[in-house]
Design an enzyme around this catalytic site. Structure first.
Site, short mmCIF file in Angstrom:
data_model
loop_
_atom_site.label_atom_id
_atom_site.label_comp_id
_atom_site.label_asym_id
_atom_site.label_seq_id
_atom_site.Cartn_x
_atom_site.Cartn_y
_atom_site.Cartn_z
N GLY A 266 0.83 -1.20 0.00
CA GLY A 266 0.00 0.00 0.00
C GLY A 266 0.86 1.24 0.00
N GLY B 227 1.86 4.55 2.21
CA GLY B 227 1.84 5.18 3.52
C GLY B 227 1.97 6.69 3.40
N VAL C 73 4.80 1.32 0.42
CA VAL C 73 5.24 0.31 1.38
C VAL C 73 5.18 -1.06 0.70
CG1 VAL C 73 4.88 -0.73 3.65
CG2 VAL C 73 4.31 1.68 3.28
N ASP D 210 3.01 11.75 16.79
CA ASP D 210 1.97 11.43 15.79
C ASP D 210 1.27 10.12 16.14
OD1 ASP D 210 0.35 11.61 13.60
OD2 ASP D 210 1.90 11.03 12.14
#
Length: 466
Positions: A216, A218, A223, A328
């Protein structure tokens, strides 16, 4: 060299011995001045020490092996990844030669033993239960030792030996996700991630990485699932050019690699000698927590949702103890293993991100909808700002992946938070759970609980929910 005494009745002579790096002092004095000699010797001893220390570096201390050989037993199998590594077989004994740092020990044959636990000389109870997710999951509990030498998993229940502790928890959950109903065999399937591929290596040769498939995209770039030297699965995160301040991050990565905890996704190393730059981390089979929550909504109960909060809180307590700020913390930055264990990732990376999602109306860069007032207005970070974000993460978990302040612009969120508005109670969150997350959103940092306090209360909620 000669030293003149402050006293006129005698003189003191000394010479430096190169063989043993020590100073030998010869004193010639009159017998009846013995009291004066004592003070003079003290004076010369100080002078000699100061002179020699400034002139020659003292030798390093010997290895910590004064008590004889240290024998350890391997809890897991480990296959050597470097020429200097030592392959371990579960149940075999090994002799430790030198505890060279926190994460790697040197053993006989010149190899390396896998890292020590984040808490030295401790035991852990691993519990599998179907209550944690669709296919069940595993929880890990550290057996603690109090000042009187008693063992406990829950502070309310202490025992003089570990067998007594296990016997009690056979019949009482008392803070665990379930009772210890059945003893199981070897824990080979629970092998922990190593802190890196060697004790010093952090730059990884790209030729040693094999890309298997894309996982996917990121927040920093693509990634991929890959393998390092065809030995172990890794996640390879490509950093798009212009997505972050690379030079600053490279220095930070060296520090991040030293952080090692069962609930932190392990950073193995970086590839900086090519562009785009890559980050190599531990691979987590079930992917992003946020996606996992959205895809499995309605199929998991409160025990698993609480266990997600506990996993995350354990990781954050470790960062808090080591004075490391995540900056985060959110469901998108947590990953889920094949055993449904949740681990925190991308800690400390926000400060290098260049992304509109991380920009406030004033131009400062941070995840606005997960940030407390002191970050929104003064860009002031601390562990207590992470606590605020943890409260929002709890909200994400109990809403099964909803977006906080959904549909509102960042500038509007800043205004609402400043005026005291807070997120509503998710329908899956009990009043006690919501009260806990709400306390994380106290306007002042000092009014928020620490992660240590949060972890105690989450464990208590888990005990009551069992």
């Amino acid at each position: 060299c000669d030293f003149s005494s402050p006293f006129s009745d005698h003189s003191i002579h000394s010479f430096f011995c190169c063989c043993c790096s020590c100073v030998c002092v010869c004193v010639c004095v009159f017998f009846h001045y013995c009291i004066t000699i004592l003070f003079s010797l003290r004076y010369i001893y100080i002078c000699c020490n100061q002179t020699d220390r400034s002139r020659r570096k003292l030798p390093p201390p010997p290895p910590d092996n004064d008590d004889g050989d240290i024998l350890v037993v391997a809890m897991y199998d480990f296959t050597a990844k470097e020429d200097t590594d030592l392959t371990l077989t579960q149940g075999d004994e090994y002799t430790i030669l030198h505890k060279q740092d926190q994460l790697w020990w040197r053993a006989k044959e010149g190899g390396f033993v896998v890292r020590e636990s984040s808490q030295q000389s401790c035991y852990t109870v691993s519990v599998f239960t179907k209550a944690l997710g669709i296919n069940g999951g595993i929880r890990h509990y550290q057996i603690k030792l109090n000042d009187s030498g008693s063992f406990y998993l829950c502070e309310k229940h202490i025992f003089t030996s570990i067998p007594e502790l296990i016997e009690y928890h056979n019949h009482n959950a008392a803070g665990l996700v379930t009772r210890l109903r059945y003893a199981v065999g070897p824990m080979g399937r629970c092998v922990p991630a190593t802190p890196g591929f060697s004790s010093e290596k952090w730059e990884i040769d790209p030729s040693e990485l094999t890309v298997m498939k894309e996982l996917g995209c990121g927040q920093f770039g693509l990634v991929r699932l890959g393998k390092w030297r065809a030995l172990c699965k890794v996640a390879i995160k490509t950093i798009n050019e212009g997505a972050m301040h690379e030079e600053d991050f490279i220095e930070e990565a060296k520090i991040m690699m030293r952080l090692c905890h069962p609930k932190l996704v392990q950073l193995y190393g970086v590839c900086t000698r090519q562009h785009p730059m890559c980050i190599v981390t531990e691979f987590m089979e079930n992917g992003c927590l946020l996606n996992y929550l959205r895809q499995n909504g309605g199929t998991v109960g409160q025990p698993w949702l609480l266990s997600v909060c506990q996993d995350t809180c354990e990781a954050m307590q470790y960062l808090e103890t080591h004075n490391f700020i995540h900056r985060d913390l959110a469901a998108r930055n947590c990953l889920v293993s094949d055993k449904n264990v949740v681990k925190v990732c991308d800690f400390g990376m926000t400060r290098y991100v260049l992304d509109n999602q991380y920009t406030s109306s004033t131009g400062s860069k941070f995840p606005v909808k997960w940030s407390p007032p002191e970050v929104l207005h003064y860009n002031k970070y601390s562990s207590k700002s992470d606590v605020w974000s943890f409260g929002v993460l709890m909200w994400e978990v109990f809403t099964e992946g909803k977006t906080p302040f959904d549909g509102r612009a960042n500038v509007d969120v800043v205004d609402e938070i400043t005026r005291g508005h807070r997120l509503y109670r998710p329908h899956k969150a009990s009043n006690d759970v919501y009260q806990l997350m709400y306390q994380c959103w106290h306007e002042r940092p000092q009014g928020r609980p620490s992660f240590s306090e949060l972890l105690k209360r989450i464990r208590l909620l888990a005990e009551l929910a069992d």
